[in-house]
Enzyme design. Structure first.
Site, PDB file in Angstrom:
ATOM      1  N   HIS A  70       0.793  -1.311  -0.163  1.00  0.00           N
ATOM      2  CA  HIS A  70       0.126  -0.008   0.114  1.00  0.00           C
ATOM      3  C   HIS A  70       0.814   1.347   0.058  1.00  0.00           C
ATOM      4  O   HIS A  70       2.306   1.039  -0.211  1.00  0.00           O
ATOM      5  CB  HIS A  70      -0.895  -0.218   1.175  1.00  0.00           C
ATOM      6  CG  HIS A  70      -0.254  -0.313   2.473  1.00  0.00           C
ATOM      7  ND1 HIS A  70       0.823   0.528   3.096  1.00  0.00           N
ATOM      8  CD2 HIS A  70      -0.258  -1.396   3.402  1.00  0.00           C
ATOM      9  CE1 HIS A  70       1.195   0.086   4.348  1.00  0.00           C
ATOM     10  NE2 HIS A  70       0.448  -0.966   4.398  1.00  0.00           N
ATOM     11  N   HIS A  73       4.050   1.339   2.092  1.00  0.00           N
ATOM     12  CA  HIS A  73       5.128   0.743   1.487  1.00  0.00           C
ATOM     13  C   HIS A  73       5.854   1.496   0.435  1.00  0.00           C
ATOM     14  O   HIS A  73       7.141   1.621   0.286  1.00  0.00           O
ATOM     15  CB  HIS A  73       4.881  -0.808   0.881  1.00  0.00           C
ATOM     16  CG  HIS A  73       4.166  -1.751   1.875  1.00  0.00           C
ATOM     17  ND1 HIS A  73       2.933  -1.931   2.027  1.00  0.00           N
ATOM     18  CD2 HIS A  73       4.910  -2.296   2.949  1.00  0.00           C
ATOM     19  CE1 HIS A  73       2.898  -2.927   2.860  1.00  0.00           C
ATOM     20  NE2 HIS A  73       3.879  -3.166   3.387  1.00  0.00           N
ATOM     21  N   LEU A 224      -1.924   3.313   8.022  1.00  0.00           N
ATOM     22  CA  LEU A 224      -1.883   2.264   6.765  1.00  0.00           C
ATOM     23  C   LEU A 224      -1.453   0.845   7.092  1.00  0.00           C
ATOM     24  O   LEU A 224      -0.569   0.671   8.012  1.00  0.00           O
ATOM     25  CB  LEU A 224      -1.208   2.932   5.643  1.00  0.00           C
ATOM     26  CG  LEU A 224      -1.745   3.710   4.847  1.00  0.00           C
ATOM     27  CD1 LEU A 224      -0.742   4.340   3.706  1.00  0.00           C
ATOM     28  CD2 LEU A 224      -3.255   3.515   4.183  1.00  0.00           C
ATOM     29  N   SER A 225      -2.205  -0.157   6.983  1.00  0.00           N
ATOM     30  CA  SER A 225      -1.950  -1.580   7.121  1.00  0.00           C
ATOM     31  C   SER A 225      -2.677  -2.500   6.082  1.00  0.00           C
ATOM     32  O   SER A 225      -3.601  -2.084   5.567  1.00  0.00           O
ATOM     33  CB  SER A 225      -2.420  -1.952   8.462  1.00  0.00           C
ATOM     34  OG  SER A 225      -2.349  -3.258   8.805  1.00  0.00           O
ATOM     35  N   SER A 226      -1.855  -3.319   5.888  1.00  0.00           N
ATOM     36  CA  SER A 226      -2.934  -4.442   4.674  1.00  0.00           C
ATOM     37  C   SER A 226      -3.874  -5.151   5.477  1.00  0.00           C
ATOM     38  O   SER A 226      -4.628  -5.521   4.913  1.00  0.00           O
ATOM     39  CB  SER A 226      -1.654  -5.598   4.546  1.00  0.00           C
ATOM     40  OG  SER A 226      -0.457  -4.907   4.096  1.00  0.00           O
ATOM     41  N   ARG A 227      -3.871  -5.010   6.756  1.00  0.00           N
ATOM     42  CA  ARG A 227      -5.059  -5.596   7.676  1.00  0.00           C
ATOM     43  C   ARG A 227      -6.181  -4.873   7.433  1.00  0.00           C
ATOM     44  O   ARG A 227      -7.554  -4.979   7.929  1.00  0.00           O
ATOM     45  CB  ARG A 227      -4.659  -5.889   9.058  1.00  0.00           C
ATOM     46  CG  ARG A 227      -3.795  -6.942   9.051  1.00  0.00           C
ATOM     47  CD  ARG A 227      -3.347  -7.159  10.626  1.00  0.00           C
ATOM     48  NE  ARG A 227      -2.697  -8.433  10.583  1.00  0.00           N
ATOM     49  CZ  ARG A 227      -1.395  -8.892  10.821  1.00  0.00           C
ATOM     50  NH1 ARG A 227      -0.720  -7.634  10.362  1.00  0.00           N
ATOM     51  NH2 ARG A 227      -0.937  -9.829  10.757  1.00  0.00           N
TER      52      ARG A 227
END
Length: 369
Positions: A70, A73, A224-227
């Site tokens: 995201h 990153h 922000l997090s992939s989760r």
């Protein structure tokens, strides 16, 4: 700068971020101007190129991820590109590390989105993506020899996820050995992870500089997090309590330090507060009393401000289930005393539904705002 990309025969199926269960997918097509490397054997050739005129070597930076990239990153990749310059090399690793997942955690659910990851990495300025399979990184099964995170790795995240940091440090050490970068970039959202990596590099004399990059937040403040993709709209609203608690604590500290600064330049504040109270000037009297009693011990007030937000979220629909709220010393992640001066990290972890979220903020005690 970009070595020829190796053709991928199978979809990426590594281990480490929460999402839907990995399913077979079409073979990923490397994004333009970026190399896809799938094996350790191909890595040295992909990372070998002539330095620019006047440079003894090609500056190399690595950004380690578990995929599902995201903008957080991408920010790391952009920082790495700026650091090494146009003549340098930026490598992104995409590997979902099974050693970091405990029983009942979301290894199988972690999103695998290699095609999109390649495009994101390329757009942010990466030269290559190293995306090995689990049996490529750990041939013959899980390694018998691992790096131990020590006492700091047993606190906070380590207490909630036993063995997590041992697994993280083991794979970071392996990837540093394989990619041999001059610098490695990690997000400050995973503050304890970053501190442990820095400690490992220092204690074990890894020849690499570790660079932390500030947390990237969405417009509503959620880190922000992939989760985040697993949160329903209602769960997301509840999840905003994490950043809300941190910001409330930050504002409480700023207010406390402003009162302290006023107290240092005010005289007879207690007498003034008493006189204002007799005159019925309640708000002015309360302000003067706050200045009169301002002191350097503000950690308790900061914790209380954050706790108030989290306590309210615990009664929301759906509720927030707090794992921990801790105000810790960045050096070892032990709780700071109320009279603490200098930097401290306020860290929080909680679950909303089935999704576990973490966040943190760095605060400085003892300095005027």
């Amino acid at each position: 700068m970009n070595p020829t990309a190796q053709s991928a025969q199978t979809a990426q199926t590594d281990p480490t971020d929460p999402a839907t269960k990995a399913t077979p997918a079409a073979a990923p097509t490397p994004a333009p101007d970026i190399a896809l490397i799938r094996t350790k054997a191909d890595l040295p050739r992909a990372l070998t190129s002539a330095p620019a005129p006047g440079l003894p070597t090609v500056p190399t930076a690595v950004v380690m991820t578990m995929g599902a990239l995201h903008d957080g990153h991408a920010t790391l990749v952009r920082a790495a590109r700026t650091h090494v310059g146009p003549a340098g090399r930026v490598v992104v690793t995409v590997f979902v590390n099974p050693l970091q997942f405990g029983a009942g955690e979301d290894l199988d659910r972690y999103p695998r989105t290699l095609d999109a990851d390649l495009a994101t990495a390329a757009a942010a300025g990466a030269d290559a993506v190293f995306a090995p399979a689990a049996d490529e990184v750990y041939p013959g099964g899980q390694p018998q020899v691992r790096i131990a995170a020590g006492p700091m790795g047993e606190r906070l995240e380590g207490a909630s996820r036993p063995g997590h940091f041992d697994g993280m440090l083991t794979v970071v050490a392996k990837l540093l050995q394989l990619t041999r970068p001059d610098t490695a970039f990690f997000g400050e959202k995973d503050a304890q992870q970053l501190a442990l990596i820095r400690r490992m590099v220092r204690d074990l004399d890894f020849p690499v500089e570790i660079v932390g990059v500030p947390t990237v937040r969405e417009d509503d403040g959620l880190a922000l997090s992939s989760r985040n993709r697993y949160l329903s709209p209602a769960e997301r609203r509840t999840g905003l309590a994490l950043s809300g608690a941190l910001f409330a604590a930050r504002d409480r500290l700023a207010a406390q330090q402003a009162l302290l600064a006023r107290a240092e330049t005010s005289t007879n504040t207690a007498a003034r507060a008493e006189a204002l109270s007799k005159m019925g000037e309640a708000r002015a009297a309360a302000d003067a009393a706050a200045v009169a009693h301002a002191g350097p011990g503000t950690a308790a007030a900061v914790r209380a401000a954050a706790s108030a937000v989290l306590d309210e979220a615990a009664h929301a629909t759906p509720p927030l289930t707090l794992d921990y709220l801790a105000l810790v010393d960045p050096a070892d992640f032990t709780e700071v005393p109320d009279e603490h001066q200098g930097e401290a990290i306020l860290a929080v972890a909680a679950r909303v539904g089935t999704t576990r979220l973490i966040d943190n903020i760095t605060l400085r005690f003892g300095a005027a705002p």
